[in-house]
Write an enzyme that holds these catalytic residues in place. Structure first.
Site, PDB file in Angstrom:
ATOM      1  CB  SER A 406      -0.910  -0.013   1.214  1.00  0.00           C
ATOM      2  OG  SER A 406      -0.118  -0.105   2.370  1.00  0.00           O
ATOM      3  CG  HIS A 427      -3.043  -0.284  -2.827  1.00  0.00           C
ATOM      4  ND1 HIS A 427      -3.307   1.041  -2.558  1.00  0.00           N
ATOM      5  CD2 HIS A 427      -3.139  -0.944  -1.635  1.00  0.00           C
ATOM      6  CE1 HIS A 427      -3.547   1.173  -1.262  1.00  0.00           C
ATOM      7  NE2 HIS A 427      -3.462  -0.009  -0.690  1.00  0.00           N
ATOM      8  CD  GLU A 439      -4.160   3.912  -4.961  1.00  0.00           C
ATOM      9  OE1 GLU A 439      -4.191   5.155  -4.947  1.00  0.00           O
ATOM     10  OE2 GLU A 439      -3.466   3.243  -4.163  1.00  0.00           O
ATOM     11  CG  ASN A 477      -2.979   4.532   1.582  1.00  0.00           C
ATOM     12  OD1 ASN A 477      -4.170   4.773   1.824  1.00  0.00           O
ATOM     13  ND2 ASN A 477      -2.477   3.316   1.600  1.00  0.00           N
TER      14      ASN A 477
END
Ligand code: T1G
Length: 699
Positions: A406, A427, A439, A477
């Site tokens: 991640s 991801h 992702e 993130n």
């Protein structure tokens, strides 16, 4: 006669066949074609008219691409009234998805027949509007007020068998829509069936609309369209005439059409369809994927395996020990039991998955024949590199090697193999068999067909896949880390975490940042802070210790029953944990901070502007290809309120100059955190918007 609607005469029946792929949207040419067809049928003294759609579906609604443009005659409400008023018997034959204006055309027909697989619905509220061509007036007359309110305020697609029970359609019959339509129209003519204008049916019995309105508004968490639609249905019961009910519907429709929520939801509709269209993948064929491997059977690995199994893919799950492999199988079985309970799979499918489709293994050789592997082991770069070196040794040439990291450097992971062109980041978001976002992280050497394979897999797993470049945290993130830091700064300066959570849920987020941290586990954020401090924080960066103290006391949120909130067994949500306020006060005192008050508006503004600023950096650096990619990531992975369209759509609607002014003003108090994104400065200087960049990318 425009070719958007083809005219044919079969005996006494005039046949109007819509031919506007892909979904027979009721664009101006189709509307003109329908009107001309009805007039011709009447002029040529047909006895009946059959309306159906060529291709995959009956009309799937008004043409959404025409929204916001000057409307062209004939308008859909008027066309529906004209169809209904025709002296001829008008029959609609439905297949595929008869939605929105499509169902409204069908409801203005005198009779409706459908194939069993057809679905009908009025999903306009999902676009921030309401049915604007008589749906709120005609549907209650055929299905009753309760059923109409349910269909209109939820926008759900209703299957043919239920629609028949509700009285929305008159007959269900399998076959080709044209053929079953012709037979039904002839049957009605032969039986002397009367024209049956829904608009001439009596007004339905009212319900307590105020109570329904309040309940729907509360459920919408700030989205207006479902609640406003209740008032339109109310007019169907209370307006002195059908025409006045239609006028009230139009009035409410136009109000919503002008709203920012409509712009946000339409943007979301097209953005989620655009993220999968990358110019660089035009004509690039994905590699075939018939079986996959998953390494690591923890929560993420088991979720990813479940998503693949539910999509019909054989999965080999690799764990280090038999015990761990069986624990992974138990997690997968738990996920599948949930899918069975929600009716997503049958008992037969459930059993077939666990008795064959899923294979467990403890040796890498078991992965020698798979087409694609997804690694989901502990987030440590050295562990990942060892795993990829092993995969490089055993996997067949051409196998795609994917990592579910991640935030770790996918380029560094790829460099641990002799085939970096076959390495990509996939991801997933937890729970991976539920969350729709994926992702697709493209490393420097990733081959285009490997990227295409990632998107093809995403489509197969029914994910919304977004391309991301390599940086710490990729798109989602990375931006999360910034607006989460902004929240921490506001806490240090005087706001309470509970006020912040309330202000952001009022803004439309499903949960506030502190409640989300409790859900995800405070130990995750703690590990990230420790990692960043170990890597060396910039001396200008502000830091806080109150959350660390909470973790040091063993409070990791929901999983330990206490975090920012206190959670009682069997009770939904938590209550504010007063100990947190003491930890915050101590942190402020230690940093010599005199707390001040924050209004909810200021909290939301700072939070959103920090999100937009970081998002603009992500687009400016090419980590995200277009602003809409960021919007889709936040919508599908971070609980961003859909009716606001995403952070960059929100920014456009707010006005970029004001946002840049705020950043510049706040940089006076913290010029390290509030550094304006160069892209934002450029757009403001050029008087352009993020949407302009989306349009540039389409060219
Ligand atoms: N208008 C224009 N384009 C549309 C469209 C529409 N209504 N519906 C779909 N498309 C495009 C879509 O952008 C995509 O294009 C392609 O068709 C395939 O769609 C007065 C005003 C029908 C269930 O809300 O829910 O009527 O990306 O990829 O997954 O009351 O599309 O290929 O270039 O989604 O099989 C109400 C919206 C309108 C239905 C098919 N109708 N559409 O799903 O394919 S408002 C809707 C859908 C209205 C009146 C009001 C789905 C679908 P491209 P797709 P799919």
């Amino acid at each position: 006669m425009s070719e958007a609607v083809e005219y044919e005469r079969i005996g006494d029946i005039a046949v109007l066949a819509a031919n506007n792929p892909p979904v027979n949207a009721l664009g101006v040419d189709v509307r003109r074609g329908l009107l001309a067809g009805i007039e011709r049928a009447e002029a040529e003294r047909a006895k009946a008219v059959l309306i159906y759609g060529k291709g995959r579906t009956y009309f799937a609604g008004a043409d959404i691409r025409e929204f916001g443009k000057p409307p062209q005659e004939p308008w859909l409400p008027g066309l529906c009234d004209r169809i209904e008023a025709s002296p001829l018997l008008v029959v609609s034959a439905l297949h595929g998805t008869a939605l929105g204006g499509g169902l409204e055309v069908a409801l203005s027909s005198h009779y409706r027949i459908a194939v069993p697989s057809a679905k009908v619905g009025l999903p306009e509220v999902n676009l921030g509007i309401l049915p604007g061509a008589g749906g709120t007036q005609r549907l209650p007359r055929v299905a009753g007020v309760e059923a109409a309110l349910d269909m209109i305020t939820t926008g759900r697609h209703v299957r043919a068998d239920e629609a028949l029970k509700l009285g929305v359609i008159d007959k269900v019959q399998d076959g080709d829509p044209r053929e079953i339509g012709l037979a039904y129209a002839q049957e009605l003519l032969d039986s002397g069936a009367p024209r049956r204008a829904v608009g001439e049916m009596p007004a339905p019995d009212p319900v307590d609309f105020d109570a329904v309105y309040e309940a729907v508004l509360k459920k919408g968490r700030g989205q207006l369209s479902p609640a406003v639609a209740v008032r339109a249905v109310q007019a169907a019961c209370e307006a002195p005439s059908f025409a006045e009910g239609m006028a009230r519907e139009r009035e409410l429709f136009m109000q919503l059409m002008e709203s920012d929520q409509r712009k946000g939801l339409i943007h979301a509709f097209f953005a989620e369809r655009a993220v999968g269209k990358l110019p660089e993948l035009k004509g690039v064929e994905p590699r075939p994927v018939h079986q996959i491997g998953v390494i690591g059977g923890g929560t993420m690995g088991a979720g990813i395996a479940t998503a693949a199994l539910l999509a019909g893919l054989p999965v080999t799950l690799l764990e280090m020990t038999q015990e761990a492999a069986h624990a992974a199988k138990d997690r997968i079985a738990g996920n599948l039991a949930g899918a069975l309970k929600r009716g997503k799979i049958s008992q037969q499918q459930h059993d077939a998955i666990l008795s064959g489709q899923l294979q467990l293994a403890t040796g890498y050789d078991a992965l020698s024949a798979v087409d694609l592997v997804i690694e989901a082991v502990f987030e440590d770069i050295d562990v990942k590199k060892q795993v990829f070196a092993q995969l490089d040794a055993v996997c067949k040439p051409g196998a795609v090697l994917a990592t579910n990291t991640s935030y770790l450097d996918v380029n560094e992971i790829a460099a641990a193999t002799t085939r970096p062109q076959d390495v990509i980041g996939l991801h997933f978001f937890s729970p991976a068999h539920v969350m729709k976002l994926l992702e697709i992280v493209v490393a420097d050497k990733t081959a285009p067909e490997v990227v295409a394979t990632g998107f093809a897999l995403g489509h197969r797993l029914k994910k919304v896949s977004v391309r991301a470049g390599v940086c710490d945290g990729f798109i989602g993130n990375r931006i999360l880390s910034t607006y989460r830091t902004c929240a921490d700064h506001m806490v240090l300066d005087g706001a309470s975490p509970f006020q912040i959570d309330k202000a952001l849920t009022d803004f439309g987020f499903a949960m506030g940042p502190f409640a989300v941290s409790d859900l995800a586990g405070l130990d995750i954020g703690w590990a990230v802070r420790k990692r960043k401090r170990a890597e060396g924080l910039d001396p200008r960066a502000r830091d806080s210790s109150y959350a660390d103290k909470l973790c040091e006391a063993g409070h990791f949120g929901q999983k330990t029953g206490k975090g920012f909130y206190v959670y009682e067994e069997g009770k939904r949500g938590g209550t504010p944990n007063p100990e947190v306020l003491d930890l915050i006060a101590a942190d402020r005192a230690a940093q010599g901070i005199t707390p001040r008050t924050f209004t909810d508006d200021e909290i939301v503004r700072r939070y959103m502007v920090s999100m937009v600023n970081e998002a603009a950096k992500v687009v400016g650096e090419g980590i995200a290809r277009r602003p809409l990619d960021v919007d889709v990531v936040l919508l599908y992975g971070y609980g961003f309120p859909r009716y606001r369209g995403g952070p960059l759509k929100w920014a456009d609607l707010q006005g970029l100059p004001g946002i840049l002014d705020d950043i510049r003003a706040w940089s006076a108090e913290d010029d390290y955190f509030w550094q304006p994104a160069p892209l934002l400065e450029k757009l403001v200087a050029e008087g352009r918007s993020f949407d302009d960049l989306n349009k540039d990318a389409e060219r």
